[in-house]
Design an enzyme around this catalytic site. Structure first.
Site, short mmCIF file in Angstrom:
data_model
loop_
_atom_site.label_atom_id
_atom_site.label_comp_id
_atom_site.label_asym_id
_atom_site.label_seq_id
_atom_site.Cartn_x
_atom_site.Cartn_y
_atom_site.Cartn_z
N PRO A 23 0.79 -1.88 0.22
CA PRO A 23 -0.01 -0.04 -0.42
C PRO A 23 0.89 1.11 -0.55
CG PRO A 23 0.23 -0.97 1.96
CD PRO A 23 0.88 -1.87 1.29
N TYR A 186 1.02 5.51 12.46
CA TYR A 186 0.00 6.31 12.82
C TYR A 186 -0.92 5.37 13.33
CZ TYR A 186 1.52 7.65 8.31
OH TYR A 186 1.84 7.76 7.34
#
Length: 365
Positions: A23, A186
């Site tokens: 990704p 994150y």
């Protein structure tokens, strides 16, 4: 046949080869208006080209579970039906080419509300479609970054629900793999690491408390995701803090990753996508070809959980060796697939493997 081009089965899903697309954010969705977070022509062409190129699984970039979960205003989202409907055009095309479509669902946490990297990646304010980030603790990512709001317990539970709702929409959109983004500093990774999680409640302190949020997300996603389809989890195997002998800062370590991988396996995760770093901006990282592969190899050997390896994997024979040596079950290719959308097809020719070819291209096979 080349081991790189052997099929790989997870639950009832068979992935045609071991060359997968990592990704990689494109920062190319609308930042405002009715199409905020909706995939468009760029995303269709970008992912479609790699599917035509023979990639076995394409993991669509970090796709936010809520508006404030985006990294940038231009990130993709999957918090509403308009977004999931737009993804169907992409997933249908990928399946037509023999590629498995996957999506990484994500929340950026304290690293949210920043500009695209080619514009410097600095935090953006409300006038530039920015917003106030949140995190496990009120600790900014770096100098010049805002102090995030500390999530309340109610806020944490809302994020868990957001991940579950995103997984439902991902399935409606035609995705066959969902990956939970717990890496690169994150939100989920922020909770895991003592470097960024300074909480004193049930979500901070001990290893069990710091991993609680991640496992709640996994359980919520697994509960709504079809039993016959796999769930992946992406992790940063180390913050690269305590791996440096002269660095006394406390962070998430490779030992933590092995321990946590066993928990993830018990909670129904089918593959660990093993990356590193991203949580400490000044960490010193010794990079080089395949530099992150040993972290994946260790999880595979010690936990028995299938793994994907990433990190400066750019050559066909390098990729095949990783699979042959049982260091990983698949390689997730990043930058090389940006350079060469047909990497899988070229690698198959070099190694004697096979990939599906569109009928329109048969004259070139």
């Amino acid at each position: 046949m080349s081991t790189l081009f052997e099929p790989f089965r997870l639950r009832s899903l068979t992935i045609p080869n071991r060359v997968w697309m990592s990704p990689m954010c494109q920062y190319s969705a609308d930042a405002s208006g009715p199409d905020i977070g909706v995939p468009g022509d760029w995303h269709f062409a970008h992912y479609g080209a790699r599917a035509v190129g023979g990639t076995g699984l394409i993991m669509v970039e970090a796709t936010a579970v809520s508006p404030e979960g985006r990294i940038s205003p231009g990130d993709l989202g999957i918090w509403n039906d308009r977004q999931s409907a737009a993804f169907r055009r992409i997933t249908s095309f990928l399946k037509e080419q023999g590629t498995v479509p996957g999506v990484q669902i994500a929340h950026a946490g304290r690293k949210a509300s920043t500009d695209a990297p080619w514009r410097g990646g600095a935090p953006v304010d409300h006038d530039a479609h920015g917003w106030q980030p949140v995190g496990p603790s009120p600790l900014p990512f770096d100098e010049g970054h805002p102090v995030p709001d500390e999530l309340t317990v109610e806020g944490i539970q809302q994020v868990v629900q957001d991940f579950a709702a995103a997984a439902r929409r991902a399935r409606d959109a035609g995705f066959e793999v969902v990956e939970i983004h717990g890496a690169h500093g994150y939100l989920i990774g922020e909770f895991l690491s003592p470097h960024t999680n300074h909480r004193t409640d049930a979500y901070g302190g001990s290893f069990a408390n710091r991993t609680r949020f991640a496992l709640e997300v996994v359980d919520a996603v697994r509960a709504v995701w079809p039993e016959e389809l796999p769930v992946f989890f992406r992790i940063s195997a180390t913050d690269w803090l305590t791996e440096n002998p002269d660095d006394e800062r406390e962070g998430w370590t490779a030992d933590d990753t092995v321990r946590f991988a066993a928990d993830l396996k018990a909670h129904g995760v089918d593959l660990l996508d093993v990356s590193t770093g991203g949580n400490a901006p000044k960490a010193r990282i010794a990079t080089g070809p395949g530099y992150q592969v040993p972290f994946a190899e260790r999880v595979r050997a010690e936990v028995g959980l299938p793994v994907g390896a990433v990190g400066e994997i750019s050559e066909a024979r390098q990729s095949e060796k990783i699979i042959e040596n049982r260091q990983a079950d698949a390689v997730l290719i990043g930058r090389e697939l940006l350079r060469d959308p047909y990497f899988a097809r070229h690698a198959a020719r070099e190694l004697g493997g096979e990939v599906a070819a569109p009928a329109q291209y048969h004259r070139a096979t």
